[in-house]
Design a protein around this motif. Structure first.
Motif, PDB file in Angstrom:
ATOM      1  N   CYS A 216       8.102  17.691   7.988  1.00 57.53           N
ATOM      2  CA  CYS A 216       7.881  17.111   6.664  1.00 57.53           C
ATOM      3  C   CYS A 216       7.255  15.730   6.808  1.00 57.53           C
ATOM      4  O   CYS A 216       7.869  14.817   7.355  1.00 57.53           O
ATOM      5  N   GLN A 217       6.044  15.588   6.321  1.00 59.80           N
ATOM      6  CA  GLN A 217       5.404  14.273   6.280  1.00 59.80           C
ATOM      7  C   GLN A 217       5.776  13.602   4.962  1.00 59.80           C
ATOM      8  O   GLN A 217       5.202  13.908   3.923  1.00 59.80           O
ATOM      9  N   ASN A 218       6.753  12.741   5.028  1.00 64.32           N
ATOM     10  CA  ASN A 218       7.185  12.023   3.834  1.00 64.32           C
ATOM     11  C   ASN A 218       6.256  10.828   3.633  1.00 64.32           C
ATOM     12  O   ASN A 218       6.485   9.754   4.162  1.00 64.32           O
ATOM     13  N   ASN A 219       5.172  11.064   2.879  1.00 63.96           N
ATOM     14  CA  ASN A 219       4.244   9.957   2.601  1.00 63.96           C
ATOM     15  C   ASN A 219       4.651   9.186   1.350  1.00 63.96           C
ATOM     16  O   ASN A 219       3.904   8.375   0.840  1.00 63.96           O
ATOM     17  N   GLN A 220       5.865   9.509   0.865  1.00 65.83           N
ATOM     18  CA  GLN A 220       6.570   8.759  -0.175  1.00 65.83           C
ATOM     19  C   GLN A 220       6.100   9.037  -1.604  1.00 65.83           C
ATOM     20  O   GLN A 220       6.662   8.490  -2.550  1.00 65.83           O
ATOM     21  N   TRP A 221       5.110   9.910  -1.755  1.00 70.70           N
ATOM     22  CA  TRP A 221       4.641  10.211  -3.108  1.00 70.70           C
ATOM     23  C   TRP A 221       4.320  11.695  -3.255  1.00 70.70           C
ATOM     24  O   TRP A 221       3.486  12.226  -2.520  1.00 70.70           O
ATOM     25  N   ALA A 222       4.981  12.360  -4.184  1.00 72.97           N
ATOM     26  CA  ALA A 222       4.611  13.713  -4.578  1.00 72.97           C
ATOM     27  C   ALA A 222       3.662  13.558  -5.760  1.00 72.97           C
ATOM     28  O   ALA A 222       4.082  13.506  -6.913  1.00 72.97           O
ATOM     29  N   ILE A 223       2.387  13.415  -5.462  1.00 71.90           N
ATOM     30  CA  ILE A 223       1.363  12.949  -6.392  1.00 71.90           C
ATOM     31  C   ILE A 223       1.803  11.559  -6.864  1.00 71.90           C
ATOM     32  O   ILE A 223       1.713  10.608  -6.103  1.00 71.90           O
ATOM     33  N   SER A 224       2.328  11.432  -8.066  1.00 71.00           N
ATOM     34  CA  SER A 224       2.726  10.105  -8.561  1.00 71.00           C
ATOM     35  C   SER A 224       4.243   9.913  -8.584  1.00 71.00           C
ATOM     36  O   SER A 224       4.714   8.863  -9.003  1.00 71.00           O
ATOM     37  N   GLU A 225       4.980  10.899  -8.125  1.00 71.51           N
ATOM     38  CA  GLU A 225       6.444  10.828  -8.174  1.00 71.51           C
ATOM     39  C   GLU A 225       6.976  10.263  -6.862  1.00 71.51           C
ATOM     40  O   GLU A 225       6.777  10.856  -5.797  1.00 71.51           O
ATOM     41  N   ASP A 291      -7.018  11.839  -8.189  1.00 77.84           N
ATOM     42  CA  ASP A 291      -5.836  11.012  -8.445  1.00 77.84           C
ATOM     43  C   ASP A 291      -6.203   9.530  -8.416  1.00 77.84           C
ATOM     44  O   ASP A 291      -7.111   9.112  -7.692  1.00 77.84           O
ATOM     45  N   ASP A 292      -5.499   8.730  -9.189  1.00 78.77           N
ATOM     46  CA  ASP A 292      -5.677   7.275  -9.201  1.00 78.77           C
ATOM     47  C   ASP A 292      -4.345   6.623  -8.864  1.00 78.77           C
ATOM     48  O   ASP A 292      -3.503   6.409  -9.743  1.00 78.77           O
ATOM     49  N   PRO A 293      -4.115   6.292  -7.584  1.00 75.48           N
ATOM     50  CA  PRO A 293      -2.810   5.743  -7.187  1.00 75.48           C
ATOM     51  C   PRO A 293      -2.510   4.363  -7.750  1.00 75.48           C
ATOM     52  O   PRO A 293      -1.353   3.931  -7.736  1.00 75.48           O
ATOM     53  N   THR A 294      -3.520   3.649  -8.251  1.00 72.48           N
ATOM     54  CA  THR A 294      -3.256   2.319  -8.810  1.00 72.48           C
ATOM     55  C   THR A 294      -2.422   2.402 -10.080  1.00 72.48           C
ATOM     56  O   THR A 294      -1.865   1.395 -10.523  1.00 72.48           O
ATOM     57  N   GLN A 301       2.797  -3.159  -2.192  1.00 70.97           N
ATOM     58  CA  GLN A 301       3.295  -2.087  -1.330  1.00 70.97           C
ATOM     59  C   GLN A 301       2.181  -1.525  -0.460  1.00 70.97           C
ATOM     60  O   GLN A 301       2.366  -1.264   0.736  1.00 70.97           O
ATOM     61  N   GLU A 302       0.995  -1.353  -1.029  1.00 71.00           N
ATOM     62  CA  GLU A 302      -0.131  -0.852  -0.257  1.00 71.00           C
ATOM     63  C   GLU A 302      -0.469  -1.799   0.893  1.00 71.00           C
ATOM     64  O   GLU A 302      -0.753  -1.358   2.011  1.00 71.00           O
ATOM     65  N   GLU A 303      -0.405  -3.097   0.620  1.00 71.97           N
ATOM     66  CA  GLU A 303      -0.706  -4.081   1.655  1.00 71.97           C
ATOM     67  C   GLU A 303       0.356  -4.059   2.745  1.00 71.97           C
ATOM     68  O   GLU A 303       0.049  -4.215   3.938  1.00 71.97           O
ATOM     69  N   TYR A 304       1.610  -3.870   2.360  1.00 69.18           N
ATOM     70  CA  TYR A 304       2.701  -3.772   3.331  1.00 69.18           C
ATOM     71  C   TYR A 304       2.401  -2.660   4.338  1.00 69.18           C
ATOM     72  O   TYR A 304       2.562  -2.840   5.552  1.00 69.18           O
ATOM     73  N   TRP A 305       1.955  -1.520   3.848  1.00 67.76           N
ATOM     74  CA  TRP A 305       1.706  -0.388   4.735  1.00 67.76           C
ATOM     75  C   TRP A 305       0.379  -0.496   5.466  1.00 67.76           C
ATOM     76  O   TRP A 305       0.238   0.056   6.562  1.00 67.76           O
ATOM     77  N   ARG A 306      -0.581  -1.203   4.896  1.00 64.01           N
ATOM     78  CA  ARG A 306      -1.822  -1.436   5.648  1.00 64.01           C
ATOM     79  C   ARG A 306      -1.539  -2.235   6.923  1.00 64.01           C
ATOM     80  O   ARG A 306      -2.204  -2.046   7.945  1.00 64.01           O
ATOM     81  N   ARG A 307      -0.576  -3.133   6.865  1.00 69.09           N
ATOM     82  CA  ARG A 307      -0.213  -3.919   8.042  1.00 69.09           C
ATOM     83  C   ARG A 307       0.517  -3.063   9.085  1.00 69.09           C
ATOM     84  O   ARG A 307       0.762  -3.536  10.199  1.00 69.09           O
ATOM     85  N   ARG A 308       0.844  -1.838   8.723  1.00 73.03           N
ATOM     86  CA  ARG A 308       1.509  -0.902   9.636  1.00 73.03           C
ATOM     87  C   ARG A 308       0.618   0.305   9.916  1.00 73.03           C
ATOM     88  O   ARG A 308       1.102   1.394  10.194  1.00 73.03           O
ATOM     89  N   ASP A 309      -0.676   0.073   9.836  1.00 70.16           N
ATOM     90  CA  ASP A 309      -1.667   1.120  10.076  1.00 70.16           C
ATOM     91  C   ASP A 309      -1.421   1.767  11.445  1.00 70.16           C
ATOM     92  O   ASP A 309      -1.323   1.063  12.459  1.00 70.16           O
TER      93      ASP A 309
END
Length: 395
Positions: A216-225, A291-294, A301-309
Motif C-alpha cells: 500500500c502506497q499511502n500517499n496521504q490522499w484518496a483524490i482529495s480525501e 485534479d487540482d490539489p491546490t 505541506q507541499e513544501e515540507y514534502w519537497r524537502r523530503r524528495d
C-alpha cells in the motif's frame, strides 16, 4: 519470520500535518545519512549487498521514472493523452520495492506504478497507450510478469490474491529453489483500503496463507480525501486485524523500501504467507491531470514534502559517502532528455486502432453473441459512403 516495527522517524506528519508516532522503518534520513539504530540493523542486512554501483542504479531508475512522469503530464496538457495519473514523489516506494522482485514474481499494479513498470522493463511508450486511448492495456503481461494497469479501485488486489493461491496450488512456493519459488505483489493506494475488495483479499490471503504482498502506497490522499478521514489508525494496522504480518516503512527511503519488500517477498516465497506493507509517502503531483490539489492541501505541506524528495535523499547519501559521480549524473540527465524526446515522438505517432478491435479478446473462446455483434457492426460501417464521395468533402 515475524514482522518488525522500527520507530526511527517521528518527524513525519500525517496528511493533516499533525504528529504521527506510528513505528516506521527508515534506513536513510531525509538529510542523506544512514540510520544506525539497533532496531534498523536487521533491515540494514537486507541492503548490505547494494554497492555504490547498485545505489547509482536506483538513482537512475528514480530519475528516469520522474522524467517519464513529467513528460507524460506535459503530453496530456498538450492534448496528446486523454488523462494521466502522476506518481511524482513516490519513486522510492516503487523503485525500491520493484528492485527486490525476482524474475518469476508476478505484479498486479493499479494505474500509477510507473516506477515498477520501468524496473520490470516495460516499454515507456507502451505504458501510455491506455492513457492515449488506443489500447485497453499496452503490453503483454506474460512477457514482464506485470498485469495491465487496473482502473477499478481495489479490484486487482483480489485478482492478485487469487493468482497467489493458484501459484501456491501449483507447487511454486517453499520448494527451496530460488528460481522457482514465486511471490505475488498487489500495489494499491491508501484510498483502496476503504474498498471491500481489499478487505476480502486480506481474508482470503490470511486463511489460505497465500504468497502475496499487499504493498500500500499511502500517499496521504484518496483524490482529495486525506488519510485521516479514511482511517482512525495507521493503515498498516489493518493487515494485523486480519492476521497478516504488517510493517510501515518510510516510502521516501528507497533502501528501506527495498529491505522491507525483500523480507516480505522471502516470507511469501518460503511458504510464510502474506504481508501487508504500508509505504508512507507523499504524492507531490495531482491525483490525475484532471485534479487540482491546490483546492485541498496547503503549500506549506507541499513544501515540507519537497524537502523530503526521495531522489534528493539518495543523492545526498551518495555525496555523503563519497560515491557521487558528476559524470554519471550528466549521463542520467542525458538519458532523461532522450526519453523525453522519444515519448514526444512515439506517443504522437500512436494511431487509434480500427473500431472493430473492440470485439477482440472479450472472451477467451469464440462467442456467438460477440460474433453477431461484430458482423452487425461491419455491415453498419459499410453502409456509409466513403468520405471523398460525401457532398462538400475536401478529401
Amino acid at each position: 519470520m515475524e514482522s518488525r516495527d522500527v520507530s526511527t522517524a517521528p518527524d513525519l506528519p500525517d496528511a493533516a500535518g499533525g504528529p504521527d508516532d506510528a513505528p516506521l522503518v527508515q534506513l536513510v534520513t531525509p538529510a542523506g545519512s544512514r540510520v544506525t539504530t539497533p532496531e534498523a540493523e536487521a533491515y540494514r542486512e537486507r541492503v548490505a549487498h547494494l554497492d555504490p554501483a547498485a545505489l547509482r542504479g536506483l538513482y537512475r531508475d528514480m530519475v528516469l521514472t520522474r522524467r517519464f512522469d513529467d513528460e507524460a503530464t506535459s503530453l496530456q496538457r498538450q492534448g496528446e493523452l486523454g488523462l494521466f495519473a502522476q506518481a511524482k514523489g513516490q519513486e522510492a516506494a516503487q523503485v525500491g520495492s520493484a528492485r527486490a522482485l525476482a524474475t518469476q514474481d508476478y505484479v498486479f499494479p493499479s494505474y500509477r506504478e510507473h516506477g515498477v513498470s520501468h524496473v520490470r522493463g516495460i516499454d515507456p511508450t507502451a505504458r501510455l497507450r491506455m492513457y492515449r486511448g488506443v489500447d485497453h492495456g499496452g503490453w503483454d503481461p506474460a512477457e514482464h510478469n506485470v498485469h495491465l494497469y487496473t482502473l477499478v479501485i481495489g479490484s486487482h488486489v483480489l485478482h492478485a490474491t487469487g493468482y497467489a493461491m493458484g501459484v501456491q496450488r501449483d507447487g511454486l512456493v517453499g520448494t527451496g529453489d530460488p528460481e522457482r519459488d514465486t511471490a505475488v505483489v498487489a500495489y494499491f493506494g491508501d484510498g483502496a483500503t476503504s474498498q471491500g475488495d481489499v478487505s476480502e483479499a486480506l481474508v482470503f490471503a490470511a486463511v489460505n496463507n497465500a504468497p502475496v504482498v499487499f504493498f500500500c502506497q499511502n500517499n496521504q490522499w484518496a483524490i482529495s480525501e486525506p488519510a485521516t478521514k479514511q482511517a482512525r489508525v495507521p493503515l498498516y494496522r489493518r493487515g494485523s486485524g486480519f492476521g497478516v504480518p504488517s510493517v510501515r516503512v518510510d516510502g521516501n527511503d528507497v533502501l528501506a523500501c527495498y529491505a522491507v519488500m525483500a523480507e516480505a517477498l522471502e516470507r511469501a516465497r518460503t511458504g510464510g504467507g502474506p504481508t501487508f506493507v504500508e509505504a508512507f509517502t507523499y504524492r507531490m503531483g495531482a491525483h490525475t491531470t484532471s485534479d487540482d490539489p491546490t483546492r485541498y492541501r496547503s503549500r506549506a505541506q507541499e513544501e515540507y514534502w519537497r524537502r523530503r524528495d526521495p531522489i534528493d535523499r539518495l543523492e545526498a547519501l551518495l555525496r555523503a559517502e563519497g560515491t557521487w559521480d558528476e559524470a554519471f549524473a550528466a549521463e542520467v540527465a542525458a538519458e532523461g532528455e532522450a526519453l523525453g524526446e522519444r515519448l514526444r515522438t512515439e506517443v504522437r505517432a500512436l494511431e487509434a486502432p480500427p473500431a472493430s478491435t473492440m470485439f477482440e479478446h472479450v472472451y477467451a473462446s469464440p462467442h456467438a453473441v460477440v460474433d453477431a455483434d461484430r458482423s452487425w457492426f461491419a455491415e453498419y460501417e459499410q453502409s456509409f459512403e466513403p468520405a471523398d464521395h460525401v457532398e462538400g468533402s475536401t478529401r
